[in-house]
Design a protein around this motif. Structure first.
Motif, PDB file in Angstrom:
ATOM      1  N   LEU A  27      -3.854 -10.551  25.127  1.00 34.26           N
ATOM      2  CA  LEU A  27      -2.704 -10.381  25.379  1.00 34.26           C
ATOM      3  C   LEU A  27      -2.558  -9.361  26.520  1.00 34.26           C
ATOM      4  O   LEU A  27      -1.598  -9.420  27.593  1.00 34.26           O
ATOM      5  N   GLU A  31      -0.928 -10.061  29.815  1.00 36.52           N
ATOM      6  CA  GLU A  31       0.205  -9.454  30.506  1.00 36.52           C
ATOM      7  C   GLU A  31       0.015  -8.892  31.932  1.00 36.52           C
ATOM      8  O   GLU A  31       0.948  -8.857  32.848  1.00 36.52           O
ATOM      9  N   TRP A  83       5.702 -14.366  27.610  1.00 33.88           N
ATOM     10  CA  TRP A  83       6.014 -13.026  27.609  1.00 33.88           C
ATOM     11  C   TRP A  83       7.391 -12.627  27.966  1.00 33.88           C
ATOM     12  O   TRP A  83       7.977 -13.238  28.944  1.00 33.88           O
ATOM     13  N   TRP A 108       5.509 -10.353  23.195  1.00 36.06           N
ATOM     14  CA  TRP A 108       4.823 -11.634  23.090  1.00 36.06           C
ATOM     15  C   TRP A 108       5.255 -12.434  22.113  1.00 36.06           C
ATOM     16  O   TRP A 108       5.787 -12.242  20.770  1.00 36.06           O
TER      17      TRP A 108
END
Length: 115
Positions: A27, A31, A83, A108
């Motif tokens: 993640l 991001e 996202w 998320w």
């Protein structure tokens, strides 16, 4: 019989994307990509690997960035991760598409479309 039920439950949890053990460590890298993804940056034109996971498409729609997984080949409804840093995503897209979102953590969500 218990073993069968456990296998079916596990399959249903992981059928729409990767298991949490595999996606959560990715993640932070995802991001970084999401923060820099522009509406016309060409990320939808080629597969891209991020954190050991291959995404067929990465694209921005408004304030959301979608990471589409394509494990099952063409003809399967799109799914992956989104996202959405400003608010929880809701199904506000095309009326002929049913989108669903399941919270993972922070901004998320697991996402899938059904046509």
């Amino acid at each position: 019989m218990r073993k069968l039920v456990a296998c079916v439950a596990l399959a249903s949890l992981t059928s729409c994307g990767h298991s949490e053990e595999r996606i959560v460590p990715s993640l932070a890298e995802m991001e970084q990509v999401a923060r820099t993804a522009g509406p016309d940056d060409g990320t939808t034109t080629r597969p891209q690997e991020i954190g050991g996971i291959e995404f067929q498409a990465i694209y921005r729609e408004g304030d959301r960035v979608y990471f589409q997984v394509d494990e099952n080949g063409p003809g399967v409804d799109p799914y992956g991760y989104v996202w959405s840093p400003k608010h929880a995503p809701v199904d506000d897209s095309n009326p002929s598409v049913a989108s669903s979102f399941e919270h993972i953590q922070g901004p998320w969500y697991r996402w899938s479309d059904s046509y």
